[in-house]
Design a protein around this motif. Structure first.
Motif, short mmCIF file in Angstrom:
data_model
loop_
_atom_site.label_atom_id
_atom_site.label_comp_id
_atom_site.label_asym_id
_atom_site.label_seq_id
_atom_site.Cartn_x
_atom_site.Cartn_y
_atom_site.Cartn_z
N SER A 176 24.90 12.57 3.61
CA SER A 176 24.06 13.06 2.51
C SER A 176 23.78 14.55 2.58
N GLY A 177 24.43 15.26 3.48
CA GLY A 177 24.16 16.68 3.65
C GLY A 177 24.59 17.51 2.44
N ASP A 178 23.76 18.49 2.08
CA ASP A 178 24.08 19.35 0.94
C ASP A 178 23.87 20.83 1.25
N TYR A 179 23.68 21.17 2.51
CA TYR A 179 23.49 22.57 2.89
C TYR A 179 24.83 23.30 2.77
N LEU A 180 24.90 24.30 1.91
CA LEU A 180 26.12 25.08 1.68
C LEU A 180 27.32 24.18 1.39
N GLY A 181 27.07 23.15 0.59
CA GLY A 181 28.15 22.25 0.22
C GLY A 181 28.29 21.03 1.11
N GLY A 182 27.52 20.97 2.18
CA GLY A 182 27.51 19.79 3.04
C GLY A 182 28.57 19.76 4.12
N LYS A 183 29.46 20.76 4.17
CA LYS A 183 30.56 20.74 5.13
C LYS A 183 30.33 21.64 6.34
N VAL A 184 29.38 22.56 6.23
CA VAL A 184 29.09 23.47 7.34
C VAL A 184 28.48 22.68 8.50
N LYS A 185 28.90 23.02 9.73
CA LYS A 185 28.39 22.34 10.92
C LYS A 185 27.69 23.35 11.83
N GLY A 186 26.86 22.83 12.70
CA GLY A 186 26.22 23.66 13.70
C GLY A 186 26.96 23.52 15.03
N PHE A 203 26.84 23.96 19.07
CA PHE A 203 25.90 24.02 20.18
C PHE A 203 26.68 24.12 21.49
N LEU A 204 26.07 24.78 22.48
CA LEU A 204 26.70 24.98 23.78
C LEU A 204 25.81 24.43 24.89
N SER A 205 26.46 23.94 25.95
CA SER A 205 25.74 23.41 27.11
C SER A 205 26.31 24.00 28.38
N LYS A 206 25.41 24.47 29.27
CA LYS A 206 25.82 25.01 30.55
C LYS A 206 25.51 24.07 31.71
N ASP A 207 24.99 22.87 31.40
CA ASP A 207 24.62 21.92 32.46
C ASP A 207 25.30 20.57 32.25
N GLU A 208 26.57 20.62 31.79
CA GLU A 208 27.37 19.41 31.61
C GLU A 208 26.76 18.43 30.60
N GLY A 209 26.08 18.97 29.60
CA GLY A 209 25.66 18.12 28.50
C GLY A 209 24.23 17.63 28.50
N LYS A 210 23.45 18.03 29.48
CA LYS A 210 22.05 17.59 29.50
C LYS A 210 21.22 18.29 28.43
N THR A 211 21.43 19.59 28.28
CA THR A 211 20.70 20.35 27.26
C THR A 211 21.69 21.17 26.44
N TRP A 212 21.33 21.38 25.17
CA TRP A 212 22.22 22.07 24.23
C TRP A 212 21.44 23.13 23.46
N GLU A 213 22.04 24.33 23.36
CA GLU A 213 21.43 25.42 22.62
C GLU A 213 22.32 25.78 21.42
N PHE A 214 21.66 26.14 20.33
CA PHE A 214 22.39 26.49 19.11
C PHE A 214 23.19 27.78 19.31
N ASP A 215 24.41 27.79 18.82
CA ASP A 215 25.28 28.96 18.93
C ASP A 215 25.48 29.64 17.57
N ARG A 216 25.98 28.89 16.59
CA ARG A 216 26.23 29.47 15.28
C ARG A 216 26.63 28.39 14.28
N GLU A 217 26.70 28.78 13.02
CA GLU A 217 27.25 27.90 11.99
C GLU A 217 28.77 27.95 12.05
N VAL A 218 29.38 26.81 11.74
CA VAL A 218 30.83 26.72 11.73
C VAL A 218 31.28 26.31 10.34
N GLN A 219 32.16 27.10 9.74
CA GLN A 219 32.66 26.83 8.40
C GLN A 219 33.71 25.71 8.44
N PRO A 220 33.89 25.00 7.33
CA PRO A 220 34.83 23.88 7.31
C PRO A 220 36.26 24.26 7.68
N ASP A 221 36.67 25.50 7.39
CA ASP A 221 38.06 25.89 7.64
C ASP A 221 38.27 26.50 9.02
#
Length: 294
Positions: free
Chosen positions: A263-273, A275-293
């Motif tokens: 149901s996403g509609d932010y910038l057309g619904g295809k943009v993704k966020g 995230f990066l983890s430095k502890d093998e997946g326990k915690t995740w920090e936002f990095d940037r938006e990722v375009q569909p292409d």
């Protein structure tokens, strides 16, 4: 005198006619020397990684290693690949339910309450059918992958009731000969995705029906224990990036995309966020938006 002039003119005319005749005659020497381009085809490029494809035509499962010049029949009924609660379109194989590489061919399927895998490690010269789990209810989500020649995983969900279902993870350490189930996450939400980044670190993502935030569970001991990961979503993206996809390695850290759900509609619904983890997946920090292409 006039006869001499006429004779000379006649000789000149005959010479011109003869010259034109021999000028238009093809030269045998030229035919021998000139290359025939139709009989000398250009060399075809060499491909280091030729595509392996499949066909479901005429209700037969076949694969090709040479771009369709030759087809190898697979010893499995087409319908078996679509059994379960989710059947796909039957026009193409269910995503992530098969592996097609030169080192391994594998098909994950559900047959008579059993989860099985048909595989080959010699490009179809011989086949092995392996039982992964028996007495399993009709499956919905299915995914399999191998990280190397020994380690692989299978993620299955089934027995769905409304927005609840059971989910299970199976691992192999011997190239698919035997499979063992990991401990359960005890989460009953619908599975969205999952996967392993090494033999110890794996993930399960839950929530596909109107989720408001991602729910990702991680194991760092091969499935013996599972815990919910912490995903730090900026306020701007709350209730926008809501479904976690399977994490993957990126340099010395792990990366993960979080999508907007159906149901996403932010910038057309295809943009993704991302995230990066430095502890093998326990915690995740936002990095940037990722375009569909991207």
């Amino acid at each position: 005198m006039k006869n001499v002039v006429f004779s000379i003119a006649a000789l000149i005319i005959i010479g011109l006619i003869a010259g034109l005749f021999f000028y238009h005659m093809p030269s045998k020497h030229a035919e021998v020397q000139e290359p025939n381009v139709q009989e000398t085809p250009a060399k075809q490029p060499l491909y280091a990684n030729e595509k392996i494809d499949y066909s479901l035509q005429n209700d037969e499962v076949k694969i090709t290693f040479d771009k369709g010049e030759n087809w190898l029949p697979i010893p499995i009924e087409k319908d078996a690949l679509f059994n379960g609660e989710y059947n796909g379109s039957k026009e193409e194989l269910i995503e992530n339910s098969y592996i097609l590489t030169k080192k391994r061919i594998a098909f994950l399927y559900y047959e008579q309450d059993n989860i099985k895998m048909l595989s080959s490690i010699d490009q179809g010269e011989s086949w092995q059918e392996t039982l992964i789990s028996e007495h399993y209810p009709p499956i919905r989500f299915r995914k399999t992958a191998f990280l190397n020649e020994h380690f692989g995983y299978v993620i299955i969900s089934g027995d769905r009731t409304m927005s609840q279902e059971m989910s299970n993870v199976f691992l192999t350490l011997d190239g698919g000969k035997t499979w063992n189930e990991t401990n359960n996450t005890n989460v009953t939400r619908l599975v969205a995705d999952g996967g392993f980044t090494n033999e110890q670190t794996g993930f399960l993502s839950f929530g596909i029906l109107n989720p408001e935030q991602p729910e990702l569970h991680v194991t760092q001991d091969g499935g013996a224990n599972w815990s919910e990961a912490e995903i730090q979503i900026p306020e701007k993206y709350r209730k926008i990036f809501v479904i976690a996809e399977a994490p993957f390695k990126e340099g010395n850290q792990l990366a993960m995309l979080v999508n907007q759900g159906p149901s996403g509609d932010y910038l057309g619904g295809k943009v993704k966020g991302k995230f990066l983890s430095k502890d093998e997946g326990k915690t995740w920090e936002f990095d940037r938006e990722v375009q569909p292409d991207e």
